[in-house]
Design an enzyme around this catalytic site. Structure first.
Site, mmCIF file in Angstrom:
data_model
loop_
_atom_site.group_PDB
_atom_site.id
_atom_site.type_symbol
_atom_site.label_atom_id
_atom_site.label_comp_id
_atom_site.label_asym_id
_atom_site.label_seq_id
_atom_site.Cartn_x
_atom_site.Cartn_y
_atom_site.Cartn_z
ATOM 1 N N HIS A 158 9.660 -24.173 8.904
ATOM 2 C CA HIS A 158 8.992 -25.053 9.647
ATOM 3 C C HIS A 158 7.369 -24.876 8.868
ATOM 4 O O HIS A 158 6.448 -25.769 9.067
ATOM 5 C CB HIS A 158 8.721 -24.770 11.047
ATOM 6 N N ASP B 175 0.696 -1.311 0.089
ATOM 7 C CA ASP B 175 -0.134 0.020 0.083
ATOM 8 C C ASP B 175 1.037 1.397 0.031
ATOM 9 O O ASP B 175 2.087 1.019 0.011
ATOM 10 C CB ASP B 175 -1.012 0.045 1.083
ATOM 11 N N HIS B 176 0.382 2.504 0.099
ATOM 12 C CA HIS B 176 0.964 3.734 0.131
ATOM 13 C C HIS B 176 1.872 3.764 1.278
ATOM 14 O O HIS B 176 2.992 4.494 1.052
ATOM 15 C CB HIS B 176 0.009 4.833 0.228
ATOM 16 N N HIS C 111 7.197 -31.366 9.948
ATOM 17 C CA HIS C 111 6.553 -30.003 9.813
ATOM 18 C C HIS C 111 5.479 -30.028 8.680
ATOM 19 O O HIS C 111 4.527 -29.235 8.582
ATOM 20 C CB HIS C 111 7.714 -28.848 9.452
ATOM 21 N N CYS D 14 3.217 -3.247 3.998
ATOM 22 C CA CYS D 14 2.248 -2.057 4.498
ATOM 23 C C CYS D 14 2.889 -1.227 5.793
ATOM 24 O O CYS D 14 4.029 -1.654 5.864
ATOM 25 C CB CYS D 14 0.700 -2.650 4.789
ATOM 26 N N GLY D 15 2.184 -0.399 6.211
ATOM 27 C CA GLY D 15 2.634 0.322 7.475
ATOM 28 C C GLY D 15 3.392 -0.753 8.722
ATOM 29 O O GLY D 15 4.429 -0.581 8.915
ATOM 30 N N THR D 16 2.473 -1.704 8.852
ATOM 31 C CA THR D 16 2.882 -2.564 10.113
ATOM 32 C C THR D 16 3.241 -3.999 9.253
ATOM 33 O O THR D 16 3.771 -4.665 10.044
ATOM 34 C CB THR D 16 1.786 -2.814 11.007
ATOM 35 N N GLY D 17 2.861 -4.149 8.350
ATOM 36 C CA GLY D 17 2.990 -5.650 7.641
ATOM 37 C C GLY D 17 1.511 -6.514 8.179
ATOM 38 O O GLY D 17 1.647 -7.677 7.518
ATOM 39 N N ILE D 18 0.996 -6.025 9.031
ATOM 40 C CA ILE D 18 -0.096 -6.893 9.586
ATOM 41 C C ILE D 18 -1.387 -6.784 8.679
ATOM 42 O O ILE D 18 -1.832 -7.966 8.177
ATOM 43 C CB ILE D 18 -0.514 -6.460 10.955
ATOM 44 N N GLY D 19 -1.865 -5.625 8.353
ATOM 45 C CA GLY D 19 -3.115 -5.741 7.566
ATOM 46 C C GLY D 19 -3.168 -6.400 6.392
ATOM 47 O O GLY D 19 -3.995 -7.162 5.893
HETATM 48 C C1 RB5 Z 1 -2.111 2.809 6.573
HETATM 49 O O1 RB5 Z 1 -2.136 3.778 7.276
HETATM 50 C C2 RB5 Z 1 -1.794 1.379 7.437
HETATM 51 O O2 RB5 Z 1 -3.156 1.418 8.101
HETATM 52 C C3 RB5 Z 1 -1.578 0.279 6.716
HETATM 53 O O3 RB5 Z 1 -0.400 0.317 5.844
HETATM 54 C C4 RB5 Z 1 -1.206 -0.994 7.534
HETATM 55 O O4 RB5 Z 1 -0.195 -0.662 8.592
HETATM 56 C C5 RB5 Z 1 -2.409 -1.783 7.931
HETATM 57 O O5 RB5 Z 1 -2.384 -2.897 8.625
#
Ligand code: RB5
Length: 148
Positions: free
Chosen positions: A97, A7-8, A132, A64-69
């Site tokens: 694994h 993402d951005h 595994h 993404c910002g955190t990699g989580i979303g």
């Molecule tokens: C975008 O602001 C942010 O929410 C996205 O990049 C990400 O971190 C979501 O998990």
């Protein structure tokens, strides 16, 4: 061939990862986004995950910002095992694994130097198989239960 997307919030990290892959001679395709304008991470998580699940690419890297979303979105696609990694140990062991077929990282979490080492650990480590493999198969069974 690797599919890559972001993402951005991780557009800049994606460009650096792409430079790194070029230097290493690793072929990749960028499935977007293509600029720093605000976009929605699930779009790119899904896009890369579907491309990897189709067998067109050996692996995917999503940012993404955190990699989580973006990893949460990718993991909704059957056959995808996308691991968010902020350290090289996790990147290595999710290949050994979990046979992870996608790597996720957060531009707001890892610095560029560490990110490249995570990419290298992920791409250079094979799946160990053995005991595994049975566990990875158990993950697929969970998926099948909910994807009828
Ligand atoms: C975008 O602001 C942010 O929410 C996205 O990049 C990400 O971190 C979501 O998990």
């Amino acid at each position: 061939m690797i599919a890559i997307g972001s993402d951005h919030a991780a557009y800049n990290l994606k460009l650096l990862v792409e430079e790194h892959l070029k230097e290493k001679g690793v072929e990749f395709e960028d499935l977007g986004c293509y600029g720093p304008e605000r976009v929605d991470y699930p779009v790119y998580g899904q896009k890369v995950a579907e491309a990897v699940a189709s067998g067109q690419y050996e692996a995917g890297i999503v940012l993404c910002g955190t990699g989580i979303g973006i990893s949460l979105a990718a993991n909704k696609v059957p056959g995808i095992r996308c691991a968010v990694c902020s350290d090289t140990y996790s990147a290595k062991y999710t290949r050994l694994h979990n046979d992870a077929n996608m790597l996720a990282m957060g531009e707001r979490v890892v610095g560029p130097g560490l990110a490249m080492e995570i990419v290298d650990a992920f791409l250079s480590t094979p799946f160990e198989g053995g005991r595994h493999a049975a566990r990875v198969a158990m993950i697929s069974e969970i998926e099948k239960k909910y994807n009828k």
